[in-house]
Design a protein around this motif. Structure first.
Motif, PDB file in Angstrom:
ATOM      1  N   ARG A  90       0.808  -1.209   0.000  1.00  0.00           N
ATOM      2  CA  ARG A  90       0.000   0.000   0.000  1.00  0.00           C
ATOM      3  C   ARG A  90       0.849   1.269   0.000  1.00  0.00           C
ATOM      4  O   ARG A  90       1.970   1.299   0.497  1.00  0.00           O
ATOM      5  N   THR A 127       1.408   4.287   1.663  1.00  0.00           N
ATOM      6  CA  THR A 127       1.198   4.839   3.002  1.00  0.00           C
ATOM      7  C   THR A 127       2.061   6.091   3.151  1.00  0.00           C
ATOM      8  O   THR A 127       2.927   6.350   2.314  1.00  0.00           O
ATOM      9  N   PHE A 156      -2.054   3.943   7.762  1.00  0.00           N
ATOM     10  CA  PHE A 156      -2.388   4.948   6.739  1.00  0.00           C
ATOM     11  C   PHE A 156      -2.394   6.371   7.290  1.00  0.00           C
ATOM     12  O   PHE A 156      -2.560   7.324   6.539  1.00  0.00           O
ATOM     13  N   LYS A 198      -9.982   3.205   1.621  1.00  0.00           N
ATOM     14  CA  LYS A 198      -8.722   2.541   1.259  1.00  0.00           C
ATOM     15  C   LYS A 198      -8.947   1.176   0.605  1.00  0.00           C
ATOM     16  O   LYS A 198      -7.996   0.553   0.136  1.00  0.00           O
ATOM     17  N   SER A 248      -8.217  -1.296  -4.437  1.00  0.00           N
ATOM     18  CA  SER A 248      -7.128  -0.680  -3.663  1.00  0.00           C
ATOM     19  C   SER A 248      -5.988  -0.219  -4.548  1.00  0.00           C
ATOM     20  O   SER A 248      -5.368   0.815  -4.281  1.00  0.00           O
ATOM     21  N   ASP A 296      -4.523   3.588  -4.666  1.00  0.00           N
ATOM     22  CA  ASP A 296      -3.119   3.928  -4.448  1.00  0.00           C
ATOM     23  C   ASP A 296      -2.474   4.566  -5.673  1.00  0.00           C
ATOM     24  O   ASP A 296      -1.666   5.492  -5.548  1.00  0.00           O
TER      25      ASP A 296
END
Length: 178
Positions: free
Chosen positions: A63, A65, A116, A126, A134, A138
């Motif tokens: 992810r 982040t 996050f 998210k 997702s 992103d």
């Protein structure tokens, strides 16, 4: 279990091939992949890349982040320091995958929200349970954030299927800011 003696032996075979010599610090293909730590999803193997072709950033779920964004900022500085006559553009690929363990963390929303740096109430945005959604989220975050820091950069979103071994382009390649 793989033991240290085995690692030393494997490394000796690797070093004997000298394939590590002359490689650029951030990859010859100016490619960065943000992916998951899952052992089934090593981006070099999955994407058929050789040593020195990719800079990989890996975390749970692959992810984007705040920590990943900080890492990208630092890598931009490293790249500038080592670029020489190489062009400035970078292609960043976000690669999520099916059967991801991040779904198990959904049972711990405070932990996930902390990762996050968002309130628990914002977690639905998210799309943790759906790798296709997702990766779009992103890739969108990256395109927006990078338009000021890496405007020549490209962003692509992929989903890797752990059952078939195939990737699917979910967020087609676009310039940062588009």
């Amino acid at each position: 279990m793989i033991h240290t003696d085995d690692l030393v032996s494997r490394n000796a075979r690797f070093a004997a091939g000298e394939s590590y010599k002359g490689l650029h610090i951030l990859g010859s293909g100016q490619l960065m992949v943000i992916g998951c730590v899952d052992s089934r999803v090593d981006p070099s193997h999955v994407l058929g890349l050789d040593l020195g072709e990719v800079t990989a950033i890996r975390n749970v779920g692959g992810r984007v982040t705040p920590a990943v964004l900080r890492t990208l900022t630092m890598l931009t500085k490293v790249s500038a320091a080592h670029r020489g006559d190489r062009p400035a553009g970078t292609h960043i690929v976000v690669m999520h995958h099916t059967d991801c363990g991040i779904r198990d963390i959904a049972a711990f929303p405070e932990m996930l929200a902390n990762e996050f740096d968002i309130p628990v109430e914002a977690l639905d945005g998210k799309a943790v349970m759906d790798p296709f959604a997702s990766v779009r989220v992103d890739a969108g975050v990256l395109k927006e954030v990078l338009k000021t820091t890496m405007p020549a950069g490209l962003v692509t979103g992929l989903v890797y299927d752990v059952e078939t071994g195939l990737i699917e382009v979910v967020a087609p390649t676009a310039r940062a800011g588009d």
